[in-house]
Scaffold this motif. Structure first.
Motif, PDB file in Angstrom:
ATOM      1  N   THR A  71     -18.808  -1.204   0.967  1.00 22.81           N
ATOM      2  CA  THR A  71     -19.319  -0.155   1.848  1.00 22.81           C
ATOM      3  C   THR A  71     -20.832  -0.324   1.780  1.00 22.81           C
TER       4      THR A  71
ATOM      5  N   PHE B 246     -14.655  -6.373  -1.351  1.00 17.51           N
ATOM      6  CA  PHE B 246     -14.580  -5.116  -0.600  1.00 17.51           C
ATOM      7  C   PHE B 246     -15.957  -4.450  -0.652  1.00 17.51           C
TER       8      PHE B 246
ATOM      9  N   ASP C 177      -6.392   1.837  -5.291  1.00 17.73           N
ATOM     10  CA  ASP C 177      -6.446   1.589  -3.841  1.00 17.73           C
ATOM     11  C   ASP C 177      -7.906   1.663  -3.379  1.00 17.73           C
ATOM     12  N   LEU C 178      -8.366   0.575  -2.779  1.00 17.58           N
ATOM     13  CA  LEU C 178      -9.769   0.523  -2.319  1.00 17.58           C
ATOM     14  C   LEU C 178      -9.868   0.595  -0.801  1.00 17.58           C
ATOM     15  N   SER C 179      -8.902   1.258  -0.178  1.00 16.51           N
ATOM     16  CA  SER C 179      -8.871   1.265   1.296  1.00 16.51           C
ATOM     17  C   SER C 179     -10.050   1.989   1.936  1.00 16.51           C
TER      18      SER C 179
ATOM     19  N   THR D  98     -19.770  -2.226  -3.916  1.00 16.79           N
ATOM     20  CA  THR D  98     -19.206  -3.585  -3.822  1.00 16.79           C
ATOM     21  C   THR D  98     -18.097  -3.697  -4.862  1.00 16.79           C
ATOM     22  N   LYS D  99     -16.917  -4.156  -4.442  1.00 16.53           N
ATOM     23  CA  LYS D  99     -15.804  -4.311  -5.392  1.00 16.53           C
ATOM     24  C   LYS D  99     -15.158  -5.663  -5.147  1.00 16.53           C
TER      25      LYS D  99
ATOM     26  N   HIS E  34     -12.945   1.037   1.369  1.00 17.12           N
ATOM     27  CA  HIS E  34     -13.888  -0.067   1.560  1.00 17.12           C
ATOM     28  C   HIS E  34     -13.353  -0.985   2.665  1.00 17.12           C
ATOM     29  N   VAL E  35     -14.219  -1.888   3.142  1.00 10.50           N
ATOM     30  CA  VAL E  35     -13.722  -2.917   4.073  1.00 10.50           C
ATOM     31  C   VAL E  35     -13.948  -4.292   3.463  1.00 10.50           C
ATOM     32  N   ILE E  36     -13.091  -5.230   3.867  1.00 13.69           N
ATOM     33  CA  ILE E  36     -13.282  -6.615   3.438  1.00 13.69           C
ATOM     34  C   ILE E  36     -14.599  -7.114   4.046  1.00 13.69           C
TER      35      ILE E  36
ATOM     36  N   HIS F  62       0.878  -1.180   0.000  1.00 15.84           N
ATOM     37  CA  HIS F  62       0.000   0.000   0.000  1.00 15.84           C
ATOM     38  C   HIS F  62       0.910   1.222   0.000  1.00 15.84           C
TER      39      HIS F  62
ATOM     40  N   SER G  99     -12.670 -11.879  -0.506  1.00 16.48           N
ATOM     41  CA  SER G  99     -12.263 -11.341  -1.816  1.00 16.48           C
ATOM     42  C   SER G  99     -13.219 -10.243  -2.268  1.00 16.48           C
TER      43      SER G  99
END
Ligand code: ADP
Ligand code: MG
Ligand code: MG
Length: 400
Positions: A238, A236, A112-114, A242-243, A116-118, A44, A234
């Motif tokens: 909010t 991510f 960077d998808l930070s 959805t990713k 979002h959360v897993i 990251h 797998s």
């Protein structure tokens, strides 16, 4: 050509500075390795003077969990990057954008998808994702339909199939899901409290027959380009977005394997709820929410997949009356069988799930593990006969 070697965080920073795009040459960059997986490094990289950031994911030539004795081909980095690009084309905004790649170094530079959360973590923390079923239904319908002979020219599909041959990753699935949980194997990793259940898995021939059939389907049915590892770790999320990440297990396989992965992981979370909530009414509410998600994921997928059949079919033979219903019925049955197999492997196989492992009370944890196995076995044993998601939810409740 750059000789492959695992990057240090400092080298990742140097590489980031040379990329056209986010950072200036004199940017003041920080780098943290944040990978939680077993097979890859994830760097990251953030700019101290701006809000710009990127992710660099690099494949390792072996599985970290077992050590260097388990070699893995680096080809999967190229496959992961190419399927991310394909998924981005089919579902823009539902996977990270690929900014750059280097096949010699087996790395992909991506969005960077930070923010979002897993999803697995989000669910464990008690969050709700009301749009998830629609989003993942859309993702699976489009990625599976448009990479199959239904939505893609047959010749092009065969060429594409050649680019996504992924034998090392497939072998992991074949061994860890469709073999080892059903015999004594070194990788198996279950708690001694459920030794009786593990023994029962090894001797249940009716179960083995279903697993052999599912394994055969996984080995031979090149129906569509699968993500191949579509669990809640797998994805991510909010509340609005959805990713999907981490498609390094991608290959041409049976569609139900992806849909089943999502359902299995929602059900694994569902069976963990009794160990998480003391208060009965809070628990009931959350259980209903999870089962509703299971139903909605299938329904959203089914509706969207059938809609594409109407609007985007390229194979005229597939218009034959009755064919769509039989196709989707088989896909549903595969989904349920694969979902069951994925639940079982997460209890007795090599890789467990945090949803259950984070239950601190040992008796409650054991209870959740037994529930997961009961549901998993019921899905596997009934997979060839189920017709509706309502029937499957009945199977779930009668297994508990
Ligand atoms: P692995 O294949 O090793 O499991 P993943 O692709 O799942 O690697 O990434 C591991 C972790 O790294 C993820 O759980 C997430 O925390 C982080 N990560 C991966 N890709 C991204 C991304 N594009 N943006 C932000 N974090 C990411
Ligand atoms: Mg991962
Ligand atoms: Mg991975």
């Amino acid at each position: 050509m750059t000789q492959y070697h695992p990057l240090t965080p400092q080298e990742a920073i140097e590489l980031a500075k040379t990329l056209p795009g986010p950072f200036t040459a004199d940017a003041n960059l920080d780098c943290r390795e944040i990978g939680d997986g077993n097979l890859n490094l994830v760097f990251h990289i953030t700019d101290q003077n701006s809000d710009k950031s990127i992710i660099i994911k690099q494949a390792l030539p072996y599985a970290k969990v077992v050590g260097e004795s388990w070699p893995l081909s680096l080809v999967r980095a190229r496959i992961e990057r190419e399927i991310l690009q394909e998924e981005y084309r089919l579902c823009p905004g539902m996977v990270p954008e690929v900014y750059h790649y280097d096949d010699d170094l087996a790395l992909t530079v991506m969005e960077d998808l930070s923010d979002h959360v897993i999803m697995r973590k989000g669910l464990i923390d008690g969050a709700s994702y009301p749009l998830f079923a629609q989003h993942i239904g859309e993702f699976m319908a489009r990625t599976l339909f448009f990479t199959s002979d239904l939505g893609m020219n047959q010749q092009q599909k065969k060429e594409q199939q050649g680019r996504f041959v992924n034998p090392d990753q497939c072998k992991i699935t074949e061994d860890l899901i469709f073999d080892e949980p059903y015999r004594i194997a070194q990788n198996n990793n279950y708690e001694t409290a459920i030794e009786d259940e593990a023994e029962a898995l090894r001797t249940d021939e009716a179960l083995h027959l279903e697993i052999a059939l599912l394994r055969e389907k996984f080995l031979t049915h090149g129906q569509a380009l699968l993500h191949g590892d579509l669990h809640t770790g797998s994805i991510f999320v909010t509340s609005e977005s959805t990713k999907v990440i981490d498609p390094e297990f991608a290959f041409y396989g049976p569609m139900g394997f992806d849909v089943g992965a999502v359902l299995a992981n929602l059900l694994l979370h569902y069976v963990s709820l009794s160990g998480r909530f003391q208060d009965q009414s809070t628990r009931n509410k959350r259980e209903t929410e999870l089962l509703d998600m299971v139903r909605d994921v299938w329904t959203e997928f089914d509706t969207r997949f059938r809609a594409l059949w109407t609007t985007a079919l390229v194979d005229p033979m597939a218009k034959t009356p009755g064919y769509q219903n039989l196709y989707v019925q088989q896909l549903f049955r595969d989904t349920i069988g694969f979902a069951g197999a994925k639940m079982v492997r997460r209890i007795v196989g090599l890789a467990r799930v945090a949803d259950i492992d984070t239950i601190t009370d040992a008796t409650e944890r054991e209870h959740a593990q037994r529930k997961a196995l009961a549901v998993g076995k019921a899905l596997i044993k009934n997979n060839r006969h189920v017709n509706t998601i309502g029937e499957v939810l009945d199977l779930v409740s009668s297994a508990l």
